[in-house]
Motif scaffolding. Sequence first.
Motif, PDB file in Angstrom:
ATOM      1  N   GLU A 211       0.826  -1.206   0.000  1.00  0.00           N
ATOM      2  CA  GLU A 211       0.000   0.000   0.000  1.00  0.00           C
ATOM      3  C   GLU A 211       0.867   1.266   0.000  1.00  0.00           C
ATOM      4  O   GLU A 211       0.566   2.248  -0.696  1.00  0.00           O
TER       5      GLU A 211
ATOM      6  N   LEU B  78       1.131   4.088  -2.867  1.00  0.00           N
ATOM      7  CA  LEU B  78       0.886   5.486  -2.522  1.00  0.00           C
ATOM      8  C   LEU B  78       2.010   6.386  -3.021  1.00  0.00           C
ATOM      9  O   LEU B  78       1.769   7.454  -3.598  1.00  0.00           O
TER      10      LEU B  78
ATOM     11  N   ASN C  10      -2.770   5.210  -7.551  1.00  0.00           N
ATOM     12  CA  ASN C  10      -4.075   5.879  -7.521  1.00  0.00           C
ATOM     13  C   ASN C  10      -3.797   7.359  -7.247  1.00  0.00           C
ATOM     14  O   ASN C  10      -3.609   7.765  -6.100  1.00  0.00           O
TER      15      ASN C  10
ATOM     16  N   GLN D 163      -5.473  10.066  -7.321  1.00  0.00           N
ATOM     17  CA  GLN D 163      -6.398  10.855  -6.514  1.00  0.00           C
ATOM     18  C   GLN D 163      -6.114  10.659  -5.014  1.00  0.00           C
ATOM     19  O   GLN D 163      -6.020  11.630  -4.255  1.00  0.00           O
ATOM     20  N   LYS D 164      -5.946   9.404  -4.614  1.00  0.00           N
ATOM     21  CA  LYS D 164      -5.649   9.104  -3.207  1.00  0.00           C
ATOM     22  C   LYS D 164      -4.295   9.677  -2.808  1.00  0.00           C
ATOM     23  O   LYS D 164      -4.148  10.277  -1.730  1.00  0.00           O
ATOM     24  N   SER D 165      -3.289   9.508  -3.672  1.00  0.00           N
ATOM     25  CA  SER D 165      -1.954  10.029  -3.375  1.00  0.00           C
ATOM     26  C   SER D 165      -1.971  11.547  -3.298  1.00  0.00           C
ATOM     27  O   SER D 165      -1.312  12.142  -2.430  1.00  0.00           O
TER      28      SER D 165
ATOM     29  N   ILE E 203      -4.519  13.521  -2.477  1.00  0.00           N
ATOM     30  CA  ILE E 203      -5.214  13.967  -1.266  1.00  0.00           C
ATOM     31  C   ILE E 203      -4.305  13.846  -0.051  1.00  0.00           C
ATOM     32  O   ILE E 203      -4.177  14.785   0.757  1.00  0.00           O
ATOM     33  N   ILE E 204      -3.639  12.693   0.088  1.00  0.00           N
ATOM     34  CA  ILE E 204      -2.758  12.484   1.247  1.00  0.00           C
ATOM     35  C   ILE E 204      -1.559  13.419   1.186  1.00  0.00           C
ATOM     36  O   ILE E 204      -1.164  14.025   2.191  1.00  0.00           O
TER      37      ILE E 204
END
Length: 250
Positions: free
Chosen positions: A18, A22, A27, A29-31, A33-34
Amino acid sequence: MPLMEGQVADNSNSLFIELENLLLWRNWQKSAIIFMGILLVLVDIVFHSVISVVSMTCITMLLISIGYRCYDHLMQSWNKTESMEHPYRCFLEMDFSISREKAMYVVCLIVDNLNILLLKCRSLFFVENIWDSCKLLLALCGINLLGDCFNGITLVVLAYILIFTLPKLYEWNKVIVDTHLEKFLQMQSNDSHLKEENLAQEAVIEPTTEQNLYKVCDNMELFELLVEEHGDGCCCRDCQDIESIPIEAH
């Protein structure tokens, strides 16, 4: 016990996968945001105290959560939904507890690395090897000079940005980087082999000029002439100690 260790290993492997996804923006979008969320917190810490930043971050998250909860409740009431489901049901049912096996695994890993670090610090600060201690001194002086130019949290921000950028840049230019890295490692290995060969040649004990007054030869006549020259009554250094005369015959 082996089953528990296998479960912990599987969990750690999934965690590493995971984390890799990251950092490599699998992904995006997820990366994103974080990355942006943590970066904003770090930048805010640069200008404000850590206590105020943590409290304001928690307040913001709580307000967003309460707002979304009220909005979802109003929409369900407006639509007259029979089953009033909680919008955060999936998170509430998620197991956030830390198992004993995971805690023991993490503690053992930390203790092992901490013991290695303590042994290395003991060796460096009590000058077991003077060259390693001098290298540490130079490194600390460089860090001190770096601290005069940059703040600690600024370096943390730069390191955080590099963590999210360097792996992706390496993935894009993997062939070129691996080629140059292989050449560099090959040059280093060749240099180490040359140093080892030079040390091996220097380790060979060569006779000094005092011990090599007369070279070893297979000519018996020459050997007899040397013996006659250094006969009785010779006062040279070699004849003072007969056992040390470096004259050999084969």
